[in-house]
Design a protein around this motif. Structure first.
Motif, PDB file in Angstrom:
ATOM      1  N   SER A  57       0.916  -1.123  -0.222  1.00 51.09           N
ATOM      2  CA  SER A  57       0.046   0.010  -0.034  1.00 51.09           C
ATOM      3  C   SER A  57       0.954   1.474  -0.048  1.00 51.09           C
ATOM      4  O   SER A  57       2.011   1.244   0.372  1.00 51.09           O
ATOM      5  CB  SER A  57      -0.989   0.091   1.167  1.00 51.09           C
ATOM      6  N   TYR A  58       0.509   2.475  -0.651  1.00 50.09           N
ATOM      7  CA  TYR A  58       1.008   3.551  -0.384  1.00 50.09           C
ATOM      8  C   TYR A  58       0.184   4.787  -0.226  1.00 50.09           C
ATOM      9  O   TYR A  58      -1.161   4.757  -0.696  1.00 50.09           O
ATOM     10  CB  TYR A  58       2.014   3.740  -1.606  1.00 50.09           C
ATOM     11  N   SER A 113      -3.989   7.521  -2.616  1.00 48.22           N
ATOM     12  CA  SER A 113      -3.624   6.346  -1.938  1.00 48.22           C
ATOM     13  C   SER A 113      -4.013   4.940  -2.654  1.00 48.22           C
ATOM     14  O   SER A 113      -5.136   4.992  -3.463  1.00 48.22           O
ATOM     15  CB  SER A 113      -4.497   6.255  -0.762  1.00 48.22           C
ATOM     16  N   GLU A 114      -3.356   3.841  -2.607  1.00 50.83           N
ATOM     17  CA  GLU A 114      -3.617   2.579  -3.391  1.00 50.83           C
ATOM     18  C   GLU A 114      -3.131   1.500  -2.331  1.00 50.83           C
ATOM     19  O   GLU A 114      -2.434   1.538  -1.566  1.00 50.83           O
ATOM     20  CB  GLU A 114      -2.836   2.548  -4.804  1.00 50.83           C
ATOM     21  N   SER A 115      -4.150   0.187  -2.422  1.00 51.63           N
ATOM     22  CA  SER A 115      -3.328  -0.827  -1.950  1.00 51.63           C
ATOM     23  C   SER A 115      -3.581  -1.844  -3.036  1.00 51.63           C
ATOM     24  O   SER A 115      -4.517  -2.040  -3.824  1.00 51.63           O
ATOM     25  CB  SER A 115      -4.100  -1.270  -0.680  1.00 51.63           C
ATOM     26  N   ALA A 116      -2.842  -2.928  -2.820  1.00 49.32           N
ATOM     27  CA  ALA A 116      -2.975  -4.309  -3.492  1.00 49.32           C
ATOM     28  C   ALA A 116      -2.456  -5.590  -2.812  1.00 49.32           C
ATOM     29  O   ALA A 116      -1.733  -5.493  -1.966  1.00 49.32           O
ATOM     30  CB  ALA A 116      -2.227  -4.105  -4.876  1.00 49.32           C
ATOM     31  N   THR A 117      -2.858  -6.583  -3.189  1.00 45.48           N
ATOM     32  CA  THR A 117      -2.285  -8.031  -2.830  1.00 45.48           C
ATOM     33  C   THR A 117      -2.101  -9.022  -3.615  1.00 45.48           C
ATOM     34  O   THR A 117      -2.709  -9.056  -4.788  1.00 45.48           O
ATOM     35  CB  THR A 117      -3.589  -8.698  -1.770  1.00 45.48           C
ATOM     36  N   GLY A 118      -0.993  -9.866  -3.675  1.00 41.70           N
ATOM     37  CA  GLY A 118      -0.679 -10.960  -4.248  1.00 41.70           C
ATOM     38  C   GLY A 118       0.269 -10.325  -5.324  1.00 41.70           C
ATOM     39  O   GLY A 118       1.061  -9.633  -5.110  1.00 41.70           O
TER      40      GLY A 118
END
Length: 79
Positions: free
Chosen positions: A41-42, A50-55
């Motif tokens: 995430s940043y 702002s963004e977030s991600a998984t995998g």
């Protein structure tokens, strides 16, 4: 442990992945695998995005941050 998720007061990039616990003498403990999918995430201090991600999406998020946010907002500025 405190929350390390970037926000307005503490912008930046945060990456986390829970390691697989292995015995110290297990040669497989150095594999590039984790118990859970990595998370990233940043929060950009320059534009506020702002963004977030998984995998697997976490790698793209990191590239986006490095290319378009964070350090990219400092290019061309004088100290």
């Amino acid at each position: 442990m405190s929350d390390l998720t970037p926000n307005e007061k503490t912008p930046g990039l945060h990456i986390s992945a829970e390691p697989i616990y292995r015995r110290h003498d297990d040669p497989g403990r150095w594999w590039q695998s984790t118990a859970t999918a990595p998370k990233a995430s940043y929060h950009c201090g320059g534009c506020g995005k702002s963004e977030s991600a998984t995998g697997n999406d976490a790698a793209g998020l990191i590239d986006d941050y490095k290319t378009n946010h964070g350090p990219a907002h400092n290019r061309g500025r004088r100290s």
